[in-house]
Design a protein around this motif. Structure first.
Motif, PDB file in Angstrom:
ATOM      1  N   GLY A 129      49.053  31.651 -27.778  1.00 30.97           N
ATOM      2  CA  GLY A 129      49.006  31.349 -29.192  1.00 30.97           C
ATOM      3  C   GLY A 129      50.108  30.382 -29.587  1.00 30.97           C
ATOM      4  O   GLY A 129      51.158  30.300 -28.944  1.00 30.97           O
ATOM      5  N   ASP A 130      49.854  29.627 -30.661  1.00 32.86           N
ATOM      6  CA  ASP A 130      50.844  28.658 -31.126  1.00 32.86           C
ATOM      7  C   ASP A 130      52.070  29.322 -31.734  1.00 32.86           C
ATOM      8  O   ASP A 130      53.147  28.717 -31.765  1.00 32.86           O
ATOM      9  CB  ASP A 130      50.217  27.732 -32.176  1.00 32.86           C
ATOM     10  CG  ASP A 130      49.204  26.779 -31.571  1.00 32.86           C
ATOM     11  OD1 ASP A 130      49.258  26.533 -30.351  1.00 32.86           O
ATOM     12  OD2 ASP A 130      48.342  26.282 -32.324  1.00 32.86           O
ATOM     13  N   TYR A 131      51.909  30.555 -32.216  1.00 27.82           N
ATOM     14  CA  TYR A 131      52.982  31.219 -32.938  1.00 27.82           C
ATOM     15  C   TYR A 131      53.252  32.593 -32.328  1.00 27.82           C
ATOM     16  O   TYR A 131      52.383  33.162 -31.657  1.00 27.82           O
ATOM     17  CB  TYR A 131      52.593  31.367 -34.419  1.00 27.82           C
ATOM     18  CG  TYR A 131      52.072  30.078 -35.005  1.00 27.82           C
ATOM     19  CD1 TYR A 131      52.921  28.998 -35.216  1.00 27.82           C
ATOM     20  CD2 TYR A 131      50.715  29.919 -35.328  1.00 27.82           C
ATOM     21  CE1 TYR A 131      52.442  27.795 -35.723  1.00 27.82           C
ATOM     22  CE2 TYR A 131      50.233  28.722 -35.840  1.00 27.82           C
ATOM     23  CZ  TYR A 131      51.100  27.661 -36.034  1.00 27.82           C
ATOM     24  OH  TYR A 131      50.630  26.473 -36.523  1.00 27.82           O
ATOM     25  N   PRO A 132      54.427  33.150 -32.568  1.00 31.59           N
ATOM     26  CA  PRO A 132      54.688  34.506 -32.080  1.00 31.59           C
ATOM     27  C   PRO A 132      53.681  35.488 -32.666  1.00 31.59           C
ATOM     28  O   PRO A 132      53.205  35.316 -33.792  1.00 31.59           O
ATOM     29  CB  PRO A 132      56.114  34.794 -32.586  1.00 31.59           C
ATOM     30  CG  PRO A 132      56.713  33.456 -32.848  1.00 31.59           C
ATOM     31  CD  PRO A 132      55.587  32.573 -33.280  1.00 31.59           C
ATOM     32  N   TYR A 133      53.362  36.506 -31.905  1.00 31.61           N
ATOM     33  CA  TYR A 133      52.428  37.532 -32.381  1.00 31.61           C
ATOM     34  C   TYR A 133      53.065  38.293 -33.539  1.00 31.61           C
ATOM     35  O   TYR A 133      54.250  38.616 -33.492  1.00 31.61           O
ATOM     36  CB  TYR A 133      52.107  38.497 -31.233  1.00 31.61           C
ATOM     37  CG  TYR A 133      51.121  39.567 -31.609  1.00 31.61           C
ATOM     38  CD1 TYR A 133      49.754  39.324 -31.564  1.00 31.61           C
ATOM     39  CD2 TYR A 133      51.560  40.827 -32.023  1.00 31.61           C
ATOM     40  CE1 TYR A 133      48.847  40.309 -31.929  1.00 31.61           C
ATOM     41  CE2 TYR A 133      50.651  41.806 -32.384  1.00 31.61           C
ATOM     42  CZ  TYR A 133      49.300  41.541 -32.331  1.00 31.61           C
ATOM     43  OH  TYR A 133      48.402  42.512 -32.696  1.00 31.61           O
ATOM     44  N   PRO A 134      52.307  38.600 -34.617  1.00 29.67           N
ATOM     45  CA  PRO A 134      50.880  38.404 -34.825  1.00 29.67           C
ATOM     46  C   PRO A 134      50.550  37.187 -35.696  1.00 29.67           C
ATOM     47  O   PRO A 134      49.453  37.092 -36.222  1.00 29.67           O
ATOM     48  CB  PRO A 134      50.497  39.680 -35.557  1.00 29.67           C
ATOM     49  CG  PRO A 134      51.667  39.931 -36.466  1.00 29.67           C
ATOM     50  CD  PRO A 134      52.884  39.474 -35.680  1.00 29.67           C
ATOM     51  N   TYR A 135      51.502  36.268 -35.861  1.00 32.60           N
ATOM     52  CA  TYR A 135      51.352  35.197 -36.849  1.00 32.60           C
ATOM     53  C   TYR A 135      50.227  34.233 -36.486  1.00 32.60           C
ATOM     54  O   TYR A 135      49.963  33.949 -35.312  1.00 32.60           O
ATOM     55  CB  TYR A 135      52.661  34.436 -36.999  1.00 32.60           C
ATOM     56  CG  TYR A 135      53.804  35.297 -37.473  1.00 32.60           C
ATOM     57  CD1 TYR A 135      53.748  35.917 -38.712  1.00 32.60           C
ATOM     58  CD2 TYR A 135      54.927  35.501 -36.677  1.00 32.60           C
ATOM     59  CE1 TYR A 135      54.796  36.717 -39.155  1.00 32.60           C
ATOM     60  CE2 TYR A 135      55.971  36.299 -37.113  1.00 32.60           C
ATOM     61  CZ  TYR A 135      55.903  36.916 -38.341  1.00 32.60           C
ATOM     62  OH  TYR A 135      56.937  37.707 -38.764  1.00 32.60           O
ATOM     63  N   GLN A 136      49.583  33.689 -37.547  1.00 30.46           N
ATOM     64  CA  GLN A 136      48.486  32.754 -37.385  1.00 30.46           C
ATOM     65  C   GLN A 136      48.787  31.399 -38.032  1.00 30.46           C
ATOM     66  O   GLN A 136      47.910  30.543 -38.123  1.00 30.46           O
ATOM     67  CB  GLN A 136      47.203  33.345 -37.991  1.00 30.46           C
ATOM     68  CG  GLN A 136      46.734  34.623 -37.326  1.00 30.46           C
ATOM     69  CD  GLN A 136      46.342  34.409 -35.879  1.00 30.46           C
ATOM     70  OE1 GLN A 136      45.554  33.521 -35.567  1.00 30.46           O
ATOM     71  NE2 GLN A 136      46.881  35.216 -34.979  1.00 30.46           N
ATOM     72  N   GLY A 137      49.990  31.225 -38.487  1.00 25.75           N
ATOM     73  CA  GLY A 137      50.407  29.966 -39.094  1.00 25.75           C
ATOM     74  C   GLY A 137      51.902  30.027 -39.354  1.00 25.75           C
ATOM     75  O   GLY A 137      52.532  31.078 -39.205  1.00 25.75           O
ATOM     76  N   VAL A 138      52.498  28.899 -39.738  1.00 19.78           N
ATOM     77  CA  VAL A 138      53.933  28.880 -40.021  1.00 19.78           C
ATOM     78  C   VAL A 138      54.220  27.921 -41.167  1.00 19.78           C
ATOM     79  O   VAL A 138      53.585  26.877 -41.292  1.00 19.78           O
ATOM     80  CB  VAL A 138      54.746  28.463 -38.767  1.00 19.78           C
ATOM     81  CG1 VAL A 138      54.448  27.014 -38.377  1.00 19.78           C
ATOM     82  CG2 VAL A 138      56.241  28.653 -38.991  1.00 19.78           C
ATOM     83  N   ILE A 139      55.155  28.328 -42.036  1.00 26.66           N
ATOM     84  CA  ILE A 139      55.713  27.446 -43.054  1.00 26.66           C
ATOM     85  C   ILE A 139      57.221  27.431 -42.842  1.00 26.66           C
ATOM     86  O   ILE A 139      57.869  28.492 -42.865  1.00 26.66           O
ATOM     87  CB  ILE A 139      55.371  27.922 -44.478  1.00 26.66           C
ATOM     88  CG1 ILE A 139      53.856  27.889 -44.702  1.00 26.66           C
ATOM     89  CG2 ILE A 139      56.074  27.044 -45.512  1.00 26.66           C
ATOM     90  CD1 ILE A 139      53.432  28.362 -46.078  1.00 26.66           C
ATOM     91  N   CYS A 140      57.763  26.235 -42.608  1.00 26.26           N
ATOM     92  CA  CYS A 140      59.179  26.105 -42.274  1.00 26.26           C
ATOM     93  C   CYS A 140      59.967  25.544 -43.460  1.00 26.26           C
ATOM     94  O   CYS A 140      59.461  24.742 -44.236  1.00 26.26           O
ATOM     95  CB  CYS A 140      59.363  25.166 -41.084  1.00 26.26           C
ATOM     96  SG  CYS A 140      58.486  25.665 -39.590  1.00 26.26           S
ATOM     97  N   TYR A 141      61.212  25.982 -43.553  1.00 29.44           N
ATOM     98  CA  TYR A 141      62.131  25.467 -44.565  1.00 29.44           C
ATOM     99  C   TYR A 141      63.416  24.998 -43.873  1.00 29.44           C
ATOM    100  O   TYR A 141      63.560  25.118 -42.654  1.00 29.44           O
ATOM    101  CB  TYR A 141      62.451  26.540 -45.614  1.00 29.44           C
ATOM    102  CG  TYR A 141      63.053  27.807 -45.038  1.00 29.44           C
ATOM    103  CD1 TYR A 141      64.422  27.908 -44.784  1.00 29.44           C
ATOM    104  CD2 TYR A 141      62.251  28.899 -44.734  1.00 29.44           C
ATOM    105  CE1 TYR A 141      64.974  29.064 -44.244  1.00 29.44           C
ATOM    106  CE2 TYR A 141      62.792  30.054 -44.200  1.00 29.44           C
ATOM    107  CZ  TYR A 141      64.148  30.126 -43.951  1.00 29.44           C
ATOM    108  OH  TYR A 141      64.680  31.263 -43.410  1.00 29.44           O
ATOM    109  N   ASP A 142      64.342  24.457 -44.649  1.00 30.02           N
ATOM    110  CA  ASP A 142      65.665  24.034 -44.183  1.00 30.02           C
ATOM    111  C   ASP A 142      65.593  22.936 -43.128  1.00 30.02           C
ATOM    112  O   ASP A 142      66.321  22.953 -42.142  1.00 30.02           O
ATOM    113  CB  ASP A 142      66.446  25.228 -43.638  1.00 30.02           C
ATOM    114  CG  ASP A 142      67.961  24.971 -43.673  1.00 30.02           C
ATOM    115  OD1 ASP A 142      68.382  24.037 -44.369  1.00 30.02           O
ATOM    116  OD2 ASP A 142      68.701  25.706 -42.986  1.00 30.02           O
ATOM    117  N   GLU A 143      64.727  21.983 -43.370  1.00 32.47           N
ATOM    118  CA  GLU A 143      64.644  20.840 -42.459  1.00 32.47           C
ATOM    119  C   GLU A 143      65.925  20.021 -42.473  1.00 32.47           C
ATOM    120  O   GLU A 143      66.319  19.429 -41.461  1.00 32.47           O
ATOM    121  CB  GLU A 143      63.446  19.977 -42.853  1.00 32.47           C
ATOM    122  CG  GLU A 143      63.142  18.834 -41.923  1.00 32.47           C
ATOM    123  CD  GLU A 143      61.874  18.102 -42.323  1.00 32.47           C
ATOM    124  OE1 GLU A 143      61.935  16.865 -42.472  1.00 32.47           O
ATOM    125  OE2 GLU A 143      60.837  18.777 -42.503  1.00 32.47           O
TER     126      GLU A 143
END
Length: 336
Positions: A129-143
């Motif tokens: 999977g692209d993300y750690p279990y159980p996540y199905q998507g990601v939103i990132c901050y603090d770029e």
């Protein structure tokens, strides 16, 4: 000792596959390994499952090697079939010569074709999977914590195989320029749409988790519409992606399901294995060492909006874009 004990169903074997394709397959989490140059180690092997061999269009074998491959009865997918109008690959005797078609390239359509052929050969489409279990998507901050130099040279310094620009939302810039109901709606719709497609997002204007929670309130985003989204810093997402690229996975089919062995440095992350059946997929947790995945407790869900190769395959071959493919097709559904 029989050779079959040394050849699990995954990793898939590769022979003469072009470098961009090998890199793409590994980035999207498909377990693959190069076939050894000396094929005599296959002598006596009788395939009882579906160990696969992917052969690049410019790869050719000598007569002795062809005899060994024929006796092994390993299903062979000649990638040359993806590059010609007939859609027919070389037979085993024809593998003594290079294909007339050019070297294959890794792109979104290539992955779809490969998934179809693997399933036609009796195999299953399984990837990390692209993300750690159980996540199905990601939103990132603090770029911004990564610094101006990183953002300027992100195509070189980022561990991702796609441009950092692809993680940005055009609607975020519109929202920052003018906050009103329309820009609010656009940003909400784009975030939900990207989540449903399994595409990562980095909100460049958001500096902390607290600011991100406030943004969700400001645009009236219902978190229930993204129930399995991973909220984290961009640096943490990059750290996960680097670790993921170093995982080693071996998979065998059992009568009751799958047996997997995974090794690597997890550093507190929980990897997930994604199993596809047509447009339905299931993601299961992987723990260090041996895992048994039972068919009778694996729940599949319909995911027509997600690319079976994950976000790296979704964006493969795209030179530049600020919104995902087919975004408009899903915008109305996401807004509802």
């Amino acid at each position: 000792m029989s050779v079959s004990r040394h050849l699990p169903d995954y990793p898939i074997l590769l022979a003469g596959v072009s470098t961009p394709v090998v890199k793409g397959l590994r980035e999207m989490g498909l377990p693959v390994t190069e076939l050894q140059d000396d094929l005599t180690y296959l002598t006596g092997y009788q395939s009882s499952r579906w160990n696969l061999l992917l052969v690049g269009s410019q790869k050719c074998f000598n007569e002795q090697e062809l005899q060994i491959l024929s006796r092994c009865r390993i299903p062979i997918i000649d990638l040359a079939e993806f590059n010609n109008k007939t859609g027919i690959g070389r037979t085993i005797p024809e593998l003594a010569k290079k294909a007339n078609s050019g070297v294959e390239q890794f792109n979104s359509q290539f992955v779809v074709q490969l998934k179809t052929r693997i399933q036609q050969s009796g195999g299953a489409w399984i990837r990390l999977g692209d993300y750690p279990y159980p996540y199905q998507g990601v939103i990132c901050y603090d770029e911004s914590a990564l610094g101006n130099d990183f953002r300027e040279f992100s195509n070189v310094m980022s561990p991702l195989p796609v441009s950092l620009d692809l993680l940005h939302c055009k609607s975020e810039a519109e929202w920052q320029a003018e906050s009103n109901p329309e820009t609010q709606r656009k940003l909400r719709v784009e975030l939900i749409s990207r989540y449903r497609q399994g595409l990562p997002v980095s909100l460049s204007s958001v500096l902390s988790r607290g600011e991100l929670n406030q943004l969700f309130q400001d645009i009236q985003l219902d978190r229930k519409q993204m129930s399995l989204v991973w909220i984290t810093s961009l640096d943490t997402f990059f750290r996960w992606w680097k670790l993921r690229s170093e995982f080693s996975v071996s998979i065998n089919r059992l009568s009751t399901g799958w047996e997997t062995i995974i090794s690597g440095n997890f550093e507190g992350f929980s990897p997930g294995l994604q199993i596809w059946r047509s447009q339905h997929s299931a993601t299961v947790a992987l723990y260090r060492g041996v895992n048994e995945i039972r068919d009778d407790v694996t729940a599949f869900a319909n995911n027509p909006e997600r690319h079976p190769g994950g976000f790296t395959a979704h964006w493969a071959g795209v030179s530049s874009s600020l919104i995902p493919f087919d975004f408009n097709n899903f915008a109305a559904a996401a807004a509802s």
